[in-house]
Design an enzyme around this catalytic site. Structure first.
Site, PDB file in Angstrom:
ATOM      1  N   TYR A  13      13.026  -1.951   1.811  1.00 20.43           N
ATOM      2  CA  TYR A  13      12.696  -0.687   2.148  1.00 20.43           C
ATOM      3  C   TYR A  13      11.402  -0.261   2.063  1.00 20.43           C
ATOM      4  O   TYR A  13      10.792  -0.990   1.184  1.00 20.43           O
ATOM      5  CB  TYR A  13      13.644   0.403   1.676  1.00 20.43           C
ATOM      6  CG  TYR A  13      13.672   0.304   0.404  1.00 20.43           C
ATOM      7  CD1 TYR A  13      12.812   1.258  -0.445  1.00 20.43           C
ATOM      8  CD2 TYR A  13      14.559  -0.322  -0.538  1.00 20.43           C
ATOM      9  CE1 TYR A  13      12.602   1.364  -1.804  1.00 20.43           C
ATOM     10  CE2 TYR A  13      14.522  -0.188  -2.049  1.00 20.43           C
ATOM     11  CZ  TYR A  13      13.491   0.404  -2.730  1.00 20.43           C
ATOM     12  OH  TYR A  13      13.378   0.202  -4.119  1.00 20.43           O
ATOM     13  N   CYS A  47      12.508  -5.899 -12.004  1.00 21.63           N
ATOM     14  CA  CYS A  47      11.900  -4.874 -11.158  1.00 21.63           C
ATOM     15  C   CYS A  47      13.333  -4.012 -10.388  1.00 21.63           C
ATOM     16  O   CYS A  47      14.009  -3.452 -11.154  1.00 21.63           O
ATOM     17  CB  CYS A  47      11.129  -5.177  -9.926  1.00 21.63           C
ATOM     18  SG  CYS A  47      10.145  -3.807  -9.665  1.00 21.63           S
ATOM     19  N   ASN A 100     -17.231  11.052  21.551  1.00 27.96           N
ATOM     20  CA  ASN A 100     -16.829  10.014  20.888  1.00 27.96           C
ATOM     21  C   ASN A 100     -18.266   8.882  21.284  1.00 27.96           C
ATOM     22  O   ASN A 100     -18.323   8.022  20.300  1.00 27.96           O
ATOM     23  CB  ASN A 100     -15.912   9.681  21.899  1.00 27.96           C
ATOM     24  CG  ASN A 100     -14.548  10.140  21.560  1.00 27.96           C
ATOM     25  OD1 ASN A 100     -14.207  10.747  20.486  1.00 27.96           O
ATOM     26  ND2 ASN A 100     -13.477   9.892  22.500  1.00 27.96           N
ATOM     27  N   LYS A 152      16.466 -12.767  -9.493  1.00 32.81           N
ATOM     28  CA  LYS A 152      16.681 -11.448  -8.952  1.00 32.81           C
ATOM     29  C   LYS A 152      17.787 -11.271  -8.238  1.00 32.81           C
ATOM     30  O   LYS A 152      18.103 -11.763  -7.173  1.00 32.81           O
ATOM     31  CB  LYS A 152      15.281 -11.196  -8.340  1.00 32.81           C
ATOM     32  CG  LYS A 152      15.155  -9.499  -8.235  1.00 32.81           C
ATOM     33  CD  LYS A 152      13.887  -9.114  -7.323  1.00 32.81           C
ATOM     34  CE  LYS A 152      13.608  -7.715  -7.251  1.00 32.81           C
ATOM     35  NZ  LYS A 152      12.203  -7.504  -6.512  1.00 32.81           N
ATOM     36  N   LYS A 170       5.234   8.736  -9.106  1.00 33.20           N
ATOM     37  CA  LYS A 170       6.002   7.615  -9.467  1.00 33.20           C
ATOM     38  C   LYS A 170       6.409   7.184 -10.842  1.00 33.20           C
ATOM     39  O   LYS A 170       7.097   6.945 -11.511  1.00 33.20           O
ATOM     40  CB  LYS A 170       5.738   6.308  -8.658  1.00 33.20           C
ATOM     41  CG  LYS A 170       6.936   5.254  -8.770  1.00 33.20           C
ATOM     42  CD  LYS A 170       6.657   4.219  -7.762  1.00 33.20           C
ATOM     43  CE  LYS A 170       7.885   3.192  -7.886  1.00 33.20           C
ATOM     44  NZ  LYS A 170       7.611   2.171  -6.795  1.00 33.20           N
ATOM     45  N   SER A 173     -21.898  12.018   5.826  1.00 35.29           N
ATOM     46  CA  SER A 173     -22.132  13.043   6.979  1.00 35.29           C
ATOM     47  C   SER A 173     -22.728  14.345   6.511  1.00 35.29           C
ATOM     48  O   SER A 173     -23.007  15.235   7.139  1.00 35.29           O
ATOM     49  CB  SER A 173     -21.009  13.226   7.769  1.00 35.29           C
ATOM     50  OG  SER A 173     -20.061  13.858   7.067  1.00 35.29           O
ATOM     51  N   LYS A 230      -3.665   4.375  17.790  1.00 38.58           N
ATOM     52  CA  LYS A 230      -4.861   4.332  17.022  1.00 38.58           C
ATOM     53  C   LYS A 230      -4.460   3.584  15.622  1.00 38.58           C
ATOM     54  O   LYS A 230      -5.420   3.056  15.179  1.00 38.58           O
ATOM     55  CB  LYS A 230      -5.447   5.863  17.127  1.00 38.58           C
ATOM     56  CG  LYS A 230      -6.142   6.318  18.211  1.00 38.58           C
ATOM     57  CD  LYS A 230      -6.821   7.513  17.698  1.00 38.58           C
ATOM     58  CE  LYS A 230      -7.636   8.265  19.108  1.00 38.58           C
ATOM     59  NZ  LYS A 230      -8.232   9.319  18.684  1.00 38.58           N
ATOM     60  N   ILE A 282     -16.792  16.696   3.568  1.00 38.94           N
ATOM     61  CA  ILE A 282     -16.226  16.499   2.240  1.00 38.94           C
ATOM     62  C   ILE A 282     -15.453  15.035   2.289  1.00 38.94           C
ATOM     63  O   ILE A 282     -15.388  14.450   1.297  1.00 38.94           O
ATOM     64  CB  ILE A 282     -15.199  17.578   1.854  1.00 38.94           C
ATOM     65  CG1 ILE A 282     -14.553  17.461   0.656  1.00 38.94           C
ATOM     66  CG2 ILE A 282     -13.991  17.546   2.897  1.00 38.94           C
ATOM     67  CD1 ILE A 282     -13.682  18.688   0.176  1.00 38.94           C
ATOM     68  N   ASP A 283     -15.135  14.538   3.303  1.00 38.10           N
ATOM     69  CA  ASP A 283     -14.386  13.237   3.125  1.00 38.10           C
ATOM     70  C   ASP A 283     -15.334  12.314   2.789  1.00 38.10           C
ATOM     71  O   ASP A 283     -14.967  11.358   2.071  1.00 38.10           O
ATOM     72  CB  ASP A 283     -13.761  12.901   4.527  1.00 38.10           C
ATOM     73  CG  ASP A 283     -12.735  13.850   5.073  1.00 38.10           C
ATOM     74  OD1 ASP A 283     -11.757  14.310   4.070  1.00 38.10           O
ATOM     75  OD2 ASP A 283     -12.501  14.299   6.228  1.00 38.10           O
ATOM     76  N   SER A 284     -16.624  12.013   3.706  1.00 37.91           N
ATOM     77  CA  SER A 284     -17.260  11.081   3.031  1.00 37.91           C
ATOM     78  C   SER A 284     -18.022  11.362   1.703  1.00 37.91           C
ATOM     79  O   SER A 284     -18.251  10.186   0.928  1.00 37.91           O
ATOM     80  CB  SER A 284     -18.654  10.972   4.077  1.00 37.91           C
ATOM     81  OG  SER A 284     -19.307  12.270   4.143  1.00 37.91           O
ATOM     82  N   GLU A 321       6.486  -9.567 -12.379  1.00 38.74           N
ATOM     83  CA  GLU A 321       7.101 -10.321 -11.254  1.00 38.74           C
ATOM     84  C   GLU A 321       6.117 -10.982 -10.454  1.00 38.74           C
ATOM     85  O   GLU A 321       5.199 -10.721 -10.211  1.00 38.74           O
ATOM     86  CB  GLU A 321       7.781  -9.150 -10.567  1.00 38.74           C
ATOM     87  CG  GLU A 321       8.593  -9.585  -9.468  1.00 38.74           C
ATOM     88  CD  GLU A 321       9.345  -8.598  -8.599  1.00 38.74           C
ATOM     89  OE1 GLU A 321      10.064  -8.668  -7.562  1.00 38.74           O
ATOM     90  OE2 GLU A 321       8.928  -7.371  -8.873  1.00 38.74           O
TER      91      GLU A 321
END
Length: 543
Positions: A119, A149, A373, A113, A181, A292, A512, A295-297, A45
């Site tokens: 949405y 689609c 911070n 289409k 999906k 750091s 934020k 686990i995230d980094s 598409e």
């Protein structure tokens, strides 16, 4: 018995690069004809503009550029092969999402289409007029009913194509990925095929565009809804399918069927794809991130290396008084395992200088999160300086759980250009880190097993401020993806105090999230395009 070879061109267009996308299409048709003896080639598409083009569609020169690209295709595309390709177009009665049919230098027709999604991430009513008629094109004895689609998800355009005489339903798609999906699609397409007793061709885009990622997985189901061909997920390429014309109709011949990936592998591939294509398409030399020892980094670093290679990734440890020795050791060890450029830049002197400068202004006030911070913001300053000097994009490392409740510092750990984990809950961070280590142990094991901490205060742990992540994520999924009220979540068995604390934090921290970097969307309700809440409002979370 007749036969027809159709090739699904599962490719990755570049949004806005109309001449380049036309050249990609021309080359793909040449390759499909040469390698697969294609009779028909189907592209995704809006392929000529790339998807989603958003307000580029409103540019006055759009029609001129598309006309030039279509003229070039008419001149250059290989003869004796029909091309079905997506693009937008302004016509007498509106502006449409179109599929054009090209054969032997002539554009034979256009399909508009009919079902325009509006949405979640989709906003097609902003740009397009819905079509109102089917298009069936005969080629090689087969009558091809063209769809785009959402037409397939809606269902009504499918029935109209069948009623107009279509033997095979051919669908052009730019279907974004989210968890689960691929299986949802297969189930739906099988239902549609059985409903109208026609085979369905689903040609999907692959690659990343801003926060969206497209997983490919182009496929064909027969009239009984049985899967006959499926292309690999997360790989660009050409996938052929041979149709046999028989007395009872056109039947797709069984071909290669790539298995569905398990949940962790599929999600990890989505994150790698998003980072790789955002960095490469934006023209950055590579990325830099703060490592750091958490686990995230650690997971973000693994994703970055898998996306770009170690030579294009720099990791920086920025210790302060509260940084544990094991954090320093584990960060250095992971950098060594992955072979990235690694630096240690202590922030003690920066934080002390900021404290001294602010001492008079803060006189008489107790210490609080302000001092925490400051540490994070000093780190952000260093990362952005490296970014400016070296042309590296800062990859931030916060996860969806933290972003949801505001457990992040504006202009500190939120500073950067892209976030691989923005739509990944903390519980999934652990699952992905464990999966990645099962392929190759690139993350030190105690990074995964130790209690998570921001290390901004003595003996600090995430659980000091938040519920356990199993509970937190279960509440967040119900509130964010499920749109459940606080009372409904409580009725589902969760503690009242914890629920109200969490949903109030989510609502309070919209400001934020509006200032956070974009990141890969992998759930059905990511922050940003999916979930657009006012920053200032008086909505009560219990409702």
């Amino acid at each position: 018995m007749q036969d027809l070879t159709l090739v699904m061109a599962q490719l990755d267009p570049l949004v806005g690069d109309i001449p380049g996308n036309a050249d990609r299409a021309i080359e793909a048709v040449r390759e499909a004809r040469l390698e697969h003896k294609a009779d028909v080639v189907v592209f995704p598409e809006l392929f000529l503009t790339g998807y989603p083009p958003e307000d580029l569609l409103l540019r006055p020169s759009m029609e001129t550029r598309l006309a030039a690209a279509r003229e070039r295709m008419a001149e250059k595309v290989a003869r004796d092969v029909m091309v079905i390709i997506g693009y937008p177009g302004r016509r007498e009665d509106g502006y449409f999402n179109l599929a054009g049919v090209l054969y032997n230098g002539e554009w034979l027709g256009e399909y508009a289409k009919q079902s325009l999604p509006n949405y979640l991430v989709f906003d097609e009513h902003r740009y397009f007029t819905p079509g109102d008629a089917p298009l069936v094109i005969e080629h090689g004895g087969a009558r091809l009913g063209i769809l785009i689609c959402e037409d397939l998800w809606d269902g009504a355009p499918v029935r109209r194509a069948r009623d107009a005489g279509a033997d095979i339903l051919v669908t052009l798609n730019a279907s974004p990925y989210h968890r689960d999906k691929p299986a949802e699609r297969l189930s739906l397409f099988a239902d549609r095929a059985r409903e109208v007793q026609r085979p369905v061709v689903y040609a999907n885009q692959v690659g990343g565009q801003d926060e969206l990622v497209f997983d490919g997985g182009s496929l064909v189901v027969d009239a009984a809804g049985e899967l006959q061909v499926r292309a690999p997920h997360w790989q660009a390429g050409l996938m052929p399918v041979r149709f046999l014309g028989e007395a009872q109709g056109w039947r797709p011949e069984a071909g290669e069927i790539e298995p569905l990936l398990d949940a962790e592998e599929s999600l990890y591939c989505a994150l790698v794809t998003g980072v790789r294509d955002y960095v490469n398409k934006s023209g950055f030399k590579g990325v830099v991130l703060g490592l750091s020892g958490g686990i995230d980094s650690a997971l973000s670093l693994a994703i970055a290396v898998d996306a770009l290679g170690p030579d294009r990734v720099q990791a920086v440890m920025m210790p302060y008084h509260y940084t544990a020795d094991i954090s320093r050791e584990d960060a250095a060890e992971q950098a060594r395992r992955l072979g990235v450029h690694y630096e240690v830049l202590p922030i003690v002197s920066m934080v002390e200088a900021a404290d001294e400068t602010l001492a008079q202004s803060f006189a008489g006030a107790p210490q609080d999160t302000t001092e925490e911070n400051l540490q994070s913001r000093c780190r952000g300053v260093l990362l952005m300086a490296i970014s400016n000097k070296k042309g590296l994009m800062v990859l931030t490392t916060g996860n969806k759980s933290e972003m949801a409740v505001g457990y992040a510092t504006l202009y500190g750990d939120m500073v950067g250009g892209y976030n691989a984990l923005k739509d990944v809950y903390k519980t999934w961070v652990y699952r992905l880190a464990t999966w990645r280590n099962a392929q190759e142990p690139v993350i030190p094991e105690r990074v995964i097993t130790r209690p998570p901490s921001a290390e901004l205060a003595p003996d600090q742990q995430d659980s000091d401020s938040l519920p356990g992540y199993d509970v937190l994520d279960a509440i967040l999924e119900r509130y964010i993806e499920g749109d459940m009220s606080a009372e409904a979540i409580i009725d589902a068995g969760f503690d009242r105090e914890a629920v109200y604390k969490v949903v109030k934090l989510v609502d309070r921290n919209e400001y934020k999230r509006r200032q956070a970097p974009v990141g890969v969307r992998v759930t059905s309700r990511g922050f940003g395009r999916d979930r657009r809440y006012p920053i200032v409002n008086r909505w009560q979370p219990g409702e």
